[in-house]
Design an enzyme around this catalytic site. Structure first.
Site, PDB file in Angstrom:
ATOM      1  N   HIS A 198       0.854  -1.191   0.000  1.00  0.00           N
ATOM      2  CA  HIS A 198       0.000   0.000   0.000  1.00  0.00           C
ATOM      3  C   HIS A 198       0.888   1.237   0.000  1.00  0.00           C
ATOM      4  O   HIS A 198       1.846   1.309   0.767  1.00  0.00           O
ATOM      5  CB  HIS A 198      -0.891  -0.014   1.249  1.00  0.00           C
ATOM      6  CG  HIS A 198      -1.968   1.020   1.242  1.00  0.00           C
ATOM      7  ND1 HIS A 198      -1.717   2.349   1.489  1.00  0.00           N
ATOM      8  CD2 HIS A 198      -3.292   0.924   1.000  1.00  0.00           C
ATOM      9  CE1 HIS A 198      -2.860   3.023   1.413  1.00  0.00           C
ATOM     10  NE2 HIS A 198      -3.839   2.179   1.107  1.00  0.00           N
ATOM     11  N   CYS A 236      -3.808   2.740  -4.634  1.00  0.00           N
ATOM     12  CA  CYS A 236      -4.800   3.465  -3.839  1.00  0.00           C
ATOM     13  C   CYS A 236      -4.948   4.886  -4.389  1.00  0.00           C
ATOM     14  O   CYS A 236      -4.009   5.696  -4.292  1.00  0.00           O
ATOM     15  CB  CYS A 236      -4.365   3.476  -2.376  1.00  0.00           C
ATOM     16  SG  CYS A 236      -5.426   4.489  -1.331  1.00  0.00           S
ATOM     17  N   HIS A 265      -7.647   0.314  -4.329  1.00  0.00           N
ATOM     18  CA  HIS A 265      -8.493   1.079  -3.408  1.00  0.00           C
ATOM     19  C   HIS A 265      -8.997   2.283  -4.185  1.00  0.00           C
ATOM     20  O   HIS A 265      -8.191   3.073  -4.681  1.00  0.00           O
ATOM     21  CB  HIS A 265      -7.673   1.629  -2.240  1.00  0.00           C
ATOM     22  CG  HIS A 265      -7.302   0.597  -1.217  1.00  0.00           C
ATOM     23  ND1 HIS A 265      -6.562   0.911  -0.102  1.00  0.00           N
ATOM     24  CD2 HIS A 265      -7.578  -0.721  -1.130  1.00  0.00           C
ATOM     25  CE1 HIS A 265      -6.397  -0.178   0.635  1.00  0.00           C
ATOM     26  NE2 HIS A 265      -6.992  -1.188   0.029  1.00  0.00           N
ATOM     27  N   ASP A 310     -13.103   2.845  -1.121  1.00  0.00           N
ATOM     28  CA  ASP A 310     -12.323   3.127   0.086  1.00  0.00           C
ATOM     29  C   ASP A 310     -13.134   4.062   0.978  1.00  0.00           C
ATOM     30  O   ASP A 310     -14.355   4.102   0.857  1.00  0.00           O
ATOM     31  CB  ASP A 310     -10.967   3.685  -0.338  1.00  0.00           C
ATOM     32  CG  ASP A 310      -9.884   3.483   0.699  1.00  0.00           C
ATOM     33  OD1 ASP A 310     -10.176   2.945   1.767  1.00  0.00           O
ATOM     34  OD2 ASP A 310      -8.737   3.875   0.429  1.00  0.00           O
ATOM     35  N   HIS A 311     -12.478   4.790   1.810  1.00  0.00           N
ATOM     36  CA  HIS A 311     -13.175   5.626   2.799  1.00  0.00           C
ATOM     37  C   HIS A 311     -14.443   6.280   2.259  1.00  0.00           C
ATOM     38  O   HIS A 311     -14.468   6.764   1.136  1.00  0.00           O
ATOM     39  CB  HIS A 311     -12.259   6.759   3.267  1.00  0.00           C
ATOM     40  CG  HIS A 311     -10.928   6.278   3.691  1.00  0.00           C
ATOM     41  ND1 HIS A 311      -9.875   7.104   3.904  1.00  0.00           N
ATOM     42  CD2 HIS A 311     -10.474   5.028   3.939  1.00  0.00           C
ATOM     43  CE1 HIS A 311      -8.826   6.403   4.267  1.00  0.00           C
ATOM     44  NE2 HIS A 311      -9.159   5.136   4.300  1.00  0.00           N
ATOM     45  N   TYR A 324     -15.105   4.400   7.551  1.00  0.00           N
ATOM     46  CA  TYR A 324     -15.560   3.037   7.270  1.00  0.00           C
ATOM     47  C   TYR A 324     -17.009   2.760   7.667  1.00  0.00           C
ATOM     48  O   TYR A 324     -17.332   1.703   8.201  1.00  0.00           O
ATOM     49  CB  TYR A 324     -14.603   2.026   7.912  1.00  0.00           C
ATOM     50  CG  TYR A 324     -13.297   1.946   7.149  1.00  0.00           C
ATOM     51  CD1 TYR A 324     -13.211   1.210   5.969  1.00  0.00           C
ATOM     52  CD2 TYR A 324     -12.158   2.630   7.564  1.00  0.00           C
ATOM     53  CE1 TYR A 324     -12.031   1.148   5.239  1.00  0.00           C
ATOM     54  CE2 TYR A 324     -10.975   2.577   6.842  1.00  0.00           C
ATOM     55  CZ  TYR A 324     -10.926   1.833   5.679  1.00  0.00           C
ATOM     56  OH  TYR A 324      -9.762   1.772   4.949  1.00  0.00           O
TER      57      TYR A 324
HETATM   58  C1  DNO Z   1      -6.649   3.112   5.393  1.00  0.00           C
HETATM   59  C2  DNO Z   1      -6.034   1.958   4.755  1.00  0.00           C
HETATM   60  C3  DNO Z   1      -4.682   1.627   5.313  1.00  0.00           C
HETATM   61  C4  DNO Z   1      -4.210   0.298   4.763  1.00  0.00           C
HETATM   62  C5  DNO Z   1      -2.833  -0.095   5.174  1.00  0.00           C
HETATM   63  C6  DNO Z   1      -2.388  -1.307   4.410  1.00  0.00           C
HETATM   64  O1  DNO Z   1      -7.808   3.316   5.294  1.00  0.00           O
HETATM   65  O2  DNO Z   1      -5.992   2.105   3.383  1.00  0.00           O
HETATM   66  O3  DNO Z   1      -4.763   1.549   6.683  1.00  0.00           O
HETATM   67  O4  DNO Z   1      -5.069  -0.694   5.202  1.00  0.00           O
HETATM   68  O5  DNO Z   1      -1.940   0.925   5.026  1.00  0.00           O
HETATM   69  O6  DNO Z   1      -1.346  -1.924   5.076  1.00  0.00           O
END
Ligand code: DNO
Length: 349
Positions: A198, A236, A265, A310-311, A324
Site C-alpha cells: 500500500h 490506492c 483502493h 475506500d473511505h 468506514y
Molecule cells: C486506510 C487503509 C490503510 C491500509 C494499510 C495497508 O484506510 O488504506 O490503513 O489498510 O496501510 O497496510
C-alpha cells in the site's frame, strides 16, 4: 474487477449480512485483529475467519493487512525472527487459499489525518488532512487513532520508536524494505499469495519520520526489487492522488500493463491547498480524481482482481469507524459498478 468491502471482523458494527446486500458485492477484505504485530497467524484462526465469511456467500478476497513489525522497518537484528513469522503467516494463508495480502511500510503510523469529522456543506462529515494542523500535532501524545492502526503502543514505547527512527533516513528504509521483500517473496510465490504494498498515506514524510512509497518512481523501485507478479502493488487512488503531481489513472494503467496491480483502493479526495486534502464522495466531480479514468485504466488491462470502495463520508446520521461507515462506501461500490458496466458495454458495441 471483483468488488469487495473492508470489514473489521466481529467487532465491526456493520454485519456481513448487510455487506452481502450491496449489489455486485463479491468479496471481503479483512484481517485477524487480536494477534500482536509480529506473531505468526495460526492456520485454524485463518480458516475460522474464512468460513464465517463464506457462510454469507462472500469470499475472503484480501487480507488487509498482515502488518510489518517495526523491527523489520528499522532493520534491527531481531528482524529475522519477525520475518520468519511473516513467512509462516504467508504459508498458512496460502494453505487456506487466500489470494492476496496487502501490507505497508510506513514507520510507526499508518494512514494519518488531521481531523476525522470535518463538516461538508451538505451536512455530511469527512476525513481531512491539513498540513498546518498536522505540523502542530504531537504524535507522542497518542491522541489520534484510526481504524487498522496498531494502537497497542504505550507512550514510552512511542518515544523509544521515535528515537530509533533518528538513525533511519529514506535510503536506510529502502534498504530495509529490500531486505524484507527479498526474504518473503519466494514464500509468497510458493504459497500462491500475491503481495500488494500500500502506498504511504499521505505520500510524504510526517512527524519527521521517513516515507518512501509515494510516486511512480518509488513504485517502480519496489517492483524492481524482486521481479515477480507476486511482488505487486495496491493502487490506492486517495493516497497517491493526494499529491497533485501523481497522475493516478496513468500510473494505474502503467503498472497494470506490467502485471503488477494486485489490489485497488478507489476513493476520491479534493486538493484544498499545498499538502492538504479533504475526502469526498466517490463521484468524479466531487473531488480531484477522475473516477471514470480510473475505471478506463482498469479496463485497459482487463483487471480481474479485487477492488474496494475506500473511505466514505458519514451520511444519513450514521456513526461508526471513521472512513468506514456502510452507507457512503456502498454508494461508492454502486458508482464504480455503474462506471464499469457502462465502459464494458460501450467497448463491446
Ligand atoms: C486506510 C487503509 C490503510 C491500509 C494499510 C495497508 O484506510 O488504506 O490503513 O489498510 O496501510 O497496510
Amino acid at each position: 474487477m471483483e468488488m469487495s468491502f473492508r470489514w473489521f471482523g466481529k467487532d465491526d458494527p456493520i454485519p456481513l449480512e448487510y455487506i452481502r446486500q450491496i449489489p455486485n458485492m463479491k468479496g471481503i477484505v479483512t484481517a485477524i485483529y487480536d494477534i500482536p504485530v509480529g506473531e505468526a497467524w495460526p492456520l485454524e484462526k485463518i480458516l475460522e475467519l474464512k468460513e464465517m465469511i463464506e457462510k454469507h456467500n462472500l469470499k475472503l478476497s484480501v487480507i488487509e493487512s498482515v502488518p510489518v513489525h517495526e523491527d523489520i522497518k528499522l532493520g534491527l537484528p531481531t528482524r529475522d525472527k519477525y520475518i520468519e513469522n511473516y513467512k509462516t503467516t504467508l504459508r498458512n494463508l496460502g494453505k487456506a487459499g487466500i489470494p492476496v495480502v496487502c501490507y505497508n511500510f510506513m514507520p510507526v503510523f499508518d494512514w494519518t489525518r488531521s481531523s476525522l469529522d470535518y463538516r461538508l456543506e451538505d451536512g455530511s462529515t469527512a476525513l481531512i488532512y491539513e498540513e498546518d494542523v498536522v505540523a502542530k500535532m504531537d504524535p507522542l501524545k497518542g491522541e489520534l487513532s484510526l481504524p487498522g492502526w496498531d494502537s497497542s503502543y504505550k507512550k514510552e514505547e512511542l518515544h523509544e520508536l521515535f528515537e530509533q527512527y533518528k538513525d533511519v533516513d529514506e535510503e536506510k528504509l529502502w534498504e530495509n524494505l529490500e531486505y524484507f521483500i527479498k526474504k518473503i517473496m519466494p514464500v509468497a510465490e510458493e504459497s500462491d499469495v500475491k503481495m500488494a504494498i500500500h502506498p504511504d498515506d499521505p505520500p510524504w514524510g510526517i512527524f519527521g519520520l521517513p516515507r518512501i512509497i509515494t510516486n511512480k518512481e518509488s513504485l517502480e523501485r519496489v517492483i524492481s526489487i524482486y521481479d515477480s507478479p507476486y511482488n505487486g502493488l495496491c493502487m490506492c487512488s486517495g493516497s497517491l492522488g493526494a499529491d497533485p503531481n501523481n497522475n493516478f489513472p496513468e500510473m494505474l494503467r502503467y503498472f497494470g500493463k506490467k502485471g503488477r496491480v494486485n489490489f485497488v483502493h478507489a476513493r476520491n479526495i479534493k486538493h484544498i491547498g499545498p499538502r492538504s486534502f479533504q475526502e469526498s464522495a466517490h463521484v468524479s466531480s466531487y473531488g480531484s480524481i477522475d473516477m471514470y479514468e480510473v475505471i478506463r485504466a482498469l479496463k485497459d488491462f482487463n483487471y480481474t482482481g479485487p477492488i474496494r470502495p475506500d473511505h466514505g463520508r458519514m451520511i444519513w446520521g450514521e456513526t461508526g469507524k471513521p472512513g468506514y461507515g456502510l452507507y457512503d462506501r456502498a454508494l461508492g461500490a454502486m458508482y464504480l459498478t455503474g462506471l464499469w458496466e457502462a465502459e464494458e458495454k460501450n467497448r463491446n458495441r
